[in-house]
Design a protein around this motif. Sequence first.
Motif, mmCIF file in Angstrom:
data_model
loop_
_atom_site.group_PDB
_atom_site.id
_atom_site.type_symbol
_atom_site.label_atom_id
_atom_site.label_comp_id
_atom_site.label_asym_id
_atom_site.label_seq_id
_atom_site.Cartn_x
_atom_site.Cartn_y
_atom_site.Cartn_z
ATOM 1 N N UNK A 147 -45.476 5.378 -89.235
ATOM 2 C CA UNK A 147 -44.700 5.978 -88.150
ATOM 3 C C UNK A 147 -43.329 6.479 -88.589
ATOM 4 N N UNK A 148 -42.689 5.828 -89.527
ATOM 5 C CA UNK A 148 -41.328 6.225 -89.899
ATOM 6 C C UNK A 148 -41.266 7.635 -90.480
ATOM 7 N N UNK A 149 -42.321 8.055 -91.145
ATOM 8 C CA UNK A 149 -42.331 9.405 -91.689
ATOM 9 C C UNK A 149 -42.373 10.475 -90.612
ATOM 10 N N UNK A 150 -42.871 10.137 -89.438
ATOM 11 C CA UNK A 150 -43.027 11.125 -88.371
ATOM 12 C C UNK A 150 -41.925 11.068 -87.316
ATOM 13 N N UNK A 151 -41.244 9.941 -87.180
ATOM 14 C CA UNK A 151 -40.267 9.774 -86.106
ATOM 15 C C UNK A 151 -39.172 10.835 -86.160
ATOM 16 N N UNK A 152 -38.618 11.073 -87.325
ATOM 17 C CA UNK A 152 -37.541 12.054 -87.462
ATOM 18 C C UNK A 152 -37.993 13.462 -87.122
ATOM 19 N N UNK A 153 -39.178 13.820 -87.588
ATOM 20 C CA UNK A 153 -39.701 15.169 -87.326
ATOM 21 C C UNK A 153 -39.949 15.361 -85.839
ATOM 22 N N UNK A 154 -40.608 14.390 -85.214
ATOM 23 C CA UNK A 154 -40.897 14.508 -83.788
ATOM 24 C C UNK A 154 -39.615 14.530 -82.959
ATOM 25 N N UNK A 155 -38.665 13.689 -83.300
ATOM 26 C CA UNK A 155 -37.396 13.673 -82.573
ATOM 27 C C UNK A 155 -36.661 14.999 -82.678
ATOM 28 N N UNK A 156 -36.648 15.565 -83.856
ATOM 29 C CA UNK A 156 -35.961 16.831 -84.072
ATOM 30 C C UNK A 156 -36.637 17.973 -83.313
ATOM 31 N N UNK A 157 -37.964 18.038 -83.377
ATOM 32 C CA UNK A 157 -38.702 19.090 -82.673
ATOM 33 C C UNK A 157 -38.525 18.958 -81.166
ATOM 34 N N UNK A 158 -38.632 17.743 -80.647
ATOM 35 C CA UNK A 158 -38.494 17.535 -79.207
ATOM 36 C C UNK A 158 -37.096 17.905 -78.731
ATOM 37 N N UNK A 159 -36.078 17.500 -79.472
ATOM 38 C CA UNK A 159 -34.708 17.830 -79.091
ATOM 39 C C UNK A 159 -34.489 19.340 -79.091
ATOM 40 N N UNK A 160 -34.939 20.022 -80.135
ATOM 41 C CA UNK A 160 -34.776 21.476 -80.216
ATOM 42 C C UNK A 160 -35.483 22.178 -79.062
ATOM 43 N N UNK A 161 -36.665 21.692 -78.699
ATOM 44 C CA UNK A 161 -37.398 22.307 -77.590
ATOM 45 C C UNK A 161 -36.735 22.048 -76.249
ATOM 46 N N UNK A 162 -36.175 20.863 -76.059
ATOM 47 C CA UNK A 162 -35.468 20.580 -74.801
ATOM 48 C C UNK A 162 -34.223 21.450 -74.699
ATOM 49 N N UNK A 163 -33.476 21.584 -75.786
ATOM 50 C CA UNK A 163 -32.281 22.441 -75.773
ATOM 51 C C UNK A 163 -32.680 23.883 -75.443
ATOM 52 N N UNK A 164 -33.774 24.356 -76.027
ATOM 53 C CA UNK A 164 -34.243 25.717 -75.751
ATOM 54 C C UNK A 164 -34.714 25.863 -74.311
ATOM 55 N N UNK A 165 -35.400 24.859 -73.792
ATOM 56 C CA UNK A 165 -35.912 24.913 -72.424
ATOM 57 C C UNK A 165 -34.782 24.894 -71.402
ATOM 58 N N UNK A 166 -33.684 24.209 -71.721
ATOM 59 C CA UNK A 166 -32.544 24.168 -70.799
ATOM 60 C C UNK A 166 -31.923 25.551 -70.589
ATOM 61 N N UNK A 167 -32.236 26.517 -71.434
ATOM 62 C CA UNK A 167 -31.709 27.877 -71.284
ATOM 63 C C UNK A 167 -32.581 28.748 -70.375
ATOM 64 N N UNK A 168 -33.731 28.245 -69.965
ATOM 65 C CA UNK A 168 -34.674 29.036 -69.173
ATOM 66 C C UNK A 168 -34.221 29.175 -67.722
ATOM 67 N N UNK A 169 -34.732 30.224 -67.078
ATOM 68 C CA UNK A 169 -34.365 30.514 -65.691
ATOM 69 C C UNK A 169 -34.845 29.437 -64.723
ATOM 70 N N UNK A 170 -36.028 28.884 -64.953
ATOM 71 C CA UNK A 170 -36.546 27.894 -64.001
ATOM 72 C C UNK A 170 -35.710 26.618 -63.991
ATOM 73 N N UNK A 171 -35.004 26.331 -65.080
ATOM 74 C CA UNK A 171 -34.102 25.167 -65.106
ATOM 75 C C UNK A 171 -32.871 25.461 -64.246
ATOM 76 N N UNK A 172 -32.333 26.663 -64.396
ATOM 77 C CA UNK A 172 -31.186 27.048 -63.555
ATOM 78 C C UNK A 172 -31.583 27.056 -62.078
ATOM 79 N N UNK A 173 -32.785 27.514 -61.782
ATOM 80 C CA UNK A 173 -33.264 27.529 -60.400
ATOM 81 C C UNK A 173 -33.396 26.111 -59.858
#
Length: 155
Positions: free
Chosen positions: A29-55
Amino acid sequence: MGSSARLCTLWLDPVGWFKALLLPWLTLSLGFIGIYGRVLRANIVETYQEDFIRTARAKGISETRVLLRHALRMSLVPFVTMFGLDFGALVGGGALVTEVIFGLNGVGKLTYDSLQSLDLPVIMASVMYASFFVVLANAVVDMTYAVLDPRTRSH
């Protein structure tokens, strides 16, 4: 200790079974935790810029609900893709090194022993076994998309 002895240990001594498998689980699991955390964070930051979040925010929905119900749900699509591929590969024998190092009896150890002795039928069976789980994981990931992303559902 053979694989049947380990299986019996789960029922006879669950705490001992857990302790015996804790290091292999951490190793995998330790080999994957960093990768998954980084991908999830980047996707959440990107999703927060979407119109449906502002709505959703404009409607007065709480930040927790916006995060959990809207942003996280949409951000899980790439995460699920990665997890499905990694899970299929690990179950199909991708944990080979971990099984060999910790002396666990599994498909990875069987494949390793077969490679050492050039046992071609077992090697071919291991490849087919691994292929099956990769295909199965991809199918489950595709079905999960319909639950996570409403845009992928057929009307």
